[in-house]
Design a protein around this motif. Structure first.
Motif, short mmCIF file in Angstrom:
data_model
loop_
_atom_site.label_atom_id
_atom_site.label_comp_id
_atom_site.label_asym_id
_atom_site.label_seq_id
_atom_site.Cartn_x
_atom_site.Cartn_y
_atom_site.Cartn_z
N MET A 1 0.96 -1.10 0.00
CA MET A 1 0.02 -0.02 0.02
C MET A 1 0.81 0.98 -0.06
O MET A 1 2.12 1.18 0.47
N GLY A 2 0.33 2.37 -0.46
CA GLY A 2 1.24 3.64 -0.52
C GLY A 2 1.00 4.19 0.70
O GLY A 2 -0.10 4.51 1.44
N LEU A 3 2.11 4.86 1.43
CA LEU A 3 2.01 5.58 2.75
C LEU A 3 2.48 7.13 2.28
O LEU A 3 3.47 7.46 2.07
N ASN A 4 1.37 8.01 2.50
CA ASN A 4 1.78 9.32 2.04
C ASN A 4 2.54 10.21 3.23
O ASN A 4 2.02 9.97 4.23
N GLY A 5 3.42 10.67 3.09
CA GLY A 5 3.87 11.66 3.89
C GLY A 5 4.73 10.73 4.92
O GLY A 5 4.94 11.17 6.14
N PHE A 6 5.47 9.97 4.57
CA PHE A 6 6.34 8.94 5.23
C PHE A 6 7.56 9.73 5.89
O PHE A 6 8.09 10.66 5.05
N ASP A 7 8.03 9.41 6.84
CA ASP A 7 9.05 10.27 7.74
C ASP A 7 9.85 8.96 8.55
O ASP A 7 9.18 8.20 8.88
N ASP A 8 11.07 9.23 8.35
CA ASP A 8 11.95 7.90 8.85
C ASP A 8 11.56 7.89 10.35
O ASP A 8 11.81 6.75 11.04
N ALA A 9 11.12 8.90 11.12
CA ALA A 9 10.76 8.85 12.63
C ALA A 9 9.52 7.94 12.86
O ALA A 9 9.36 7.44 13.95
N MET A 10 8.67 7.56 11.90
CA MET A 10 7.57 6.66 12.02
C MET A 10 8.07 5.25 12.29
O MET A 10 7.29 4.55 13.12
N LEU A 11 9.37 5.04 11.95
CA LEU A 11 9.80 3.57 12.31
C LEU A 11 10.73 3.54 13.54
O LEU A 11 11.30 2.58 14.13
N LYS A 12 10.52 4.54 14.31
CA LYS A 12 11.61 4.73 15.55
C LYS A 12 11.07 3.66 16.61
O LYS A 12 10.00 3.63 16.87
N GLN A 152 9.05 1.65 -8.59
CA GLN A 152 8.85 1.23 -7.06
C GLN A 152 8.66 -0.36 -6.82
O GLN A 152 9.12 -0.80 -6.08
N GLY A 153 7.75 -0.87 -7.83
CA GLY A 153 7.38 -2.22 -7.53
C GLY A 153 8.89 -3.07 -7.76
O GLY A 153 8.92 -4.10 -7.23
N VAL A 155 11.90 -2.05 -7.13
CA VAL A 155 12.91 -2.19 -6.24
C VAL A 155 12.19 -2.98 -4.82
O VAL A 155 12.90 -3.36 -4.41
N ALA A 156 10.96 -2.85 -4.68
CA ALA A 156 10.22 -3.56 -3.65
C ALA A 156 10.65 -5.12 -3.83
O ALA A 156 10.95 -5.88 -3.06
N ALA A 157 10.60 -5.64 -5.16
CA ALA A 157 11.11 -6.79 -5.53
C ALA A 157 12.49 -7.21 -5.27
O ALA A 157 12.71 -8.47 -4.79
N GLU A 158 13.19 -6.38 -5.50
CA GLU A 158 14.57 -6.73 -5.01
C GLU A 158 14.90 -6.71 -3.56
O GLU A 158 15.72 -7.52 -3.24
N ILE A 159 14.02 -5.84 -2.78
CA ILE A 159 14.09 -6.01 -1.34
C ILE A 159 13.52 -7.45 -1.02
O ILE A 159 14.20 -8.03 -0.02
N ALA A 160 12.63 -8.02 -1.71
CA ALA A 160 11.93 -9.23 -1.27
C ALA A 160 12.96 -10.31 -1.55
O ALA A 160 12.95 -11.27 -0.74
N PRO A 173 17.84 -0.78 4.40
CA PRO A 173 17.40 0.67 4.64
C PRO A 173 16.01 1.01 3.77
O PRO A 173 16.00 0.47 2.56
N VAL A 174 15.16 1.82 4.42
CA VAL A 174 13.94 2.14 3.54
C VAL A 174 14.38 2.84 2.06
O VAL A 174 15.30 3.68 2.01
N ARG A 175 14.12 2.54 0.79
CA ARG A 175 14.31 3.04 -0.41
C ARG A 175 13.50 4.37 -0.40
O ARG A 175 12.32 4.11 -0.51
N ARG A 176 13.96 5.34 -0.78
CA ARG A 176 13.32 6.55 -1.31
C ARG A 176 13.56 7.06 -2.46
O ARG A 176 14.67 7.00 -2.95
N GLY A 177 12.57 7.93 -3.04
CA GLY A 177 12.75 8.55 -4.53
C GLY A 177 13.08 7.67 -5.51
O GLY A 177 13.45 7.93 -6.60
N ALA A 178 12.55 6.35 -5.50
CA ALA A 178 12.64 5.54 -6.55
C ALA A 178 11.76 5.85 -7.69
O ALA A 178 10.58 6.14 -7.26
N GLY A 179 12.15 5.71 -8.79
CA GLY A 179 11.28 5.92 -10.07
C GLY A 179 10.92 7.30 -10.20
O GLY A 179 9.61 7.78 -10.94
N LYS A 180 11.63 8.39 -9.80
CA LYS A 180 11.00 9.80 -9.63
C LYS A 180 11.77 10.72 -11.00
O LYS A 180 12.93 10.50 -11.18
#
Length: 501
Positions: A1-12, A152-153, A155-160, A173-180
């Motif tokens: 699912m998409g998570l809008n407004g993600f921030d690294d602090a969310m995973l603290k 983004q799919g 990149v997610a497959a690579e992580i899987a 690490p969480v991948r950011r900015g993929a496919g922009k």
């Protein structure tokens, strides 16, 4: 699912979590709007109040809006359904821009796809629509700094795969900015007079026109015939060498003459193709822009001076707006007529019963509230292009509805009758306004009308399209009528015994 407004602090404090952040580039698209539409003074973000995606992205966008120049206002407009949205954006001023960030639903609560919502907004509003998602480029959006779900799919497959090979998820690490990337629709750039040269560096431009001129069917036919003739001439030369010198010289002279004629004809056809292409571009681009300006600035003028105008002044402004919209409709119909002559045909079995049912269903809004007696016979299956034949039936049935609109009780009959050998004749008959048979030869000409516009609306292109489509199917069209006593329109198609009932 998409998570809008993600921030690294969310995973603290969390463990064993990784993934790909959606990271829609709202800020990048806002910069694109300032660069490509410098006249913009108002950016409108349409959405629905109970849409969680809209509310989530709005929080992110509001932070990005803080860097906008003070001269640009941002409006977050919420609507109960998509019809209310479309009614609202019809009269947006030329200094506005749309930015789609949420989901939409219909009046009865059914959700519609983001692509369909973007197409509806783009076709309704006279201002550009921007986006941060690549799947809306090609569905009405000019473009923007977009993210790619496909990338983004991947990149997610690579992580899987890494996790499946034993790598701990928490160590990835969480991948950011993929496919922009900045991406734009060339057709929308043309529509809003945005030069490709002004796009951001590295921009991807989709739906560019083909770089070479495609050869017409006639030129291809001539070239093919010429090739066959050249083979024949070569064979004749071999025989002539063995026979006599004089015959050889005569064949050579004939060969040269044929080649010259083919070259001249091919050159002429290529020039005609270029002129047609140039004309279509001019109509679709150069003539549309002034009409948009007339309509947009007229709306601004009306808003500004409306309280001071009397009824006659309001009538004048309404007349101007109606004329601009009619001109736009004429341009669209003329382009459709031009394309119909060059569009490739497919031959397949077409059930006319099913086609008539579809057309009548589409015309239900025009028939609502009227007393209509539909008399529809069992129609055959024919061989032809389904899309083109649908255009034929739509024009004839919609005309029957239009020219019977002043009848208390309407009767429309659709059926078949015997024709010449090897053909099927279909007719559409009504009890409407009819026409004078002295002008029957004008019915199927471009822009030919037998009634005033204030009596019955129309552009005079519909029956011309009918005639062109039926001619391409090897058939013919004709009509019979009497003033104020109705009319019957006929068209014939070649019969195909293997697929007719």
């Amino acid at each position: 699912m998409g998570l809008n407004g993600f921030d690294d602090a969310m995973l603290k404090g969390e463990r064993g979590i990784t993934g790909v952040a959606e990271d829609g580039d709202m800020f990048g698209t806002l910069q694109v709007i300032q660069q490509l539409a410098p006249q913009t003074r108002r950016i409108i973000f349409p959405g629905m109040a109970d849409d969680l995606t809209y509310r989530g992205i709005r929080t992110t966008v509001e932070k990005d809006l803080e860097v906008l120049p003070k001269k640009i206002e941002a409006e977050f407009r919420v609507y109960p359904h998509v019809d209310a949205l479309l009614d609202d954006i019809k009269t947006l001023p030329p200094d506005a821009a749309l930015y789609t960030i949420g989901n939409m639903r219909t009046r009865d609560g059914k959700g519609i796809s983001s692509q369909r919502a973007a197409e509806l907004m783009s076709s309704t509003a006279a201002v550009p629509l921007f986006t941060s998602w690549d799947f809306l480029v090609g569905h009405g959006a000019v473009g923007g700094s977009v993210i790619s779900g496909v990338e983004q799919g991947r990149v997610a497959a690579e992580i899987a795969v890494q996790v499946l090979h034993g790598v701990r998820a928490g160590s990835i690490p969480v991948r950011r900015g993929a496919g922009k990337a900045p991406m734009f629709d060339y057709r929308q750039l043309l529509r809003f007079d945005i030069p490709v040269s002004e796009l951001p560096s590295g921009a991807v431009v989709r739906f560019l026109p083909p770089s070479t001129l495609s050869i017409s069917k006639e030129a291809a036919w001539i070239a093919g015939v010429s090739f066959v003739l050249l083979l024949g001439v070569s064979a004749s030369l071999v025989v002539a060498v063995l026979q006599r010198r004089r015959s050889e010289e005569q064949v050579r002279a004939l060969n040269q003459e044929l080649e010259q004629r083919v070259a001249e004809r091919t050159c002429a056809l290529e020039q005609v193709n270029k002129e047609l292409e140039s004309f279509a571009y001019s109509v679709s681009h150069d003539l549309r822009a002034p009409l948009r300006h007339i309509d947009g600035f007229l709306a601004l003028l009306k808003e500004r001076v409306d309280p001071a105008l009397d009824d006659e002044g309001l009538h004048y402004m309404t007349t101007i707006a109606d004329a601009a919209r009619r001109m736009s409709t004429l341009i669209d119909d003329l382009l459709a007529f031009s394309r119909m002559g060059r569009q490739e045909m497919s031959k397949a079995p077409v059930d006319l019963n099913s086609l008539v049912t579809d057309v009548i269903h589409e015309l239900e809004p025009e028939a609502e509230g009227r007393d209509i007696d539909w008399q529809i016979a069992d129609l055959p299956v024919v061989a032809g292009d389904r899309a083109m034949l649908r255009v034929v039936l739509f024009n004839l049935i919609s005309n029957a509805l239009k020219y019977t609109s002043k009848r208390q009780q309407t009767r429309i009959e659709i059926g078949t009758q015997p024709g010449e050998a090897g053909e099927i004749v279909v007719f559409v008959r009504d009890n409407g306004a009819g026409f004078d048979m002295r002008f029957e030869n004008k019915l199927f000409g471009v822009f030919q009308r037998l009634h005033r516009v204030d009596e019955f609306e129309g552009t005079g292109i519909g029956l011309a399209n009918v005639s062109r489509i039926i001619a391409r199917h090897g058939g013919r069209v004709w009509a019979q009528g009497q003033v104020d006593k109705g009319a019957t329109f006929y068209f014939s198609l070649l019969s195909r015994p293997l697929i007719t009932r």
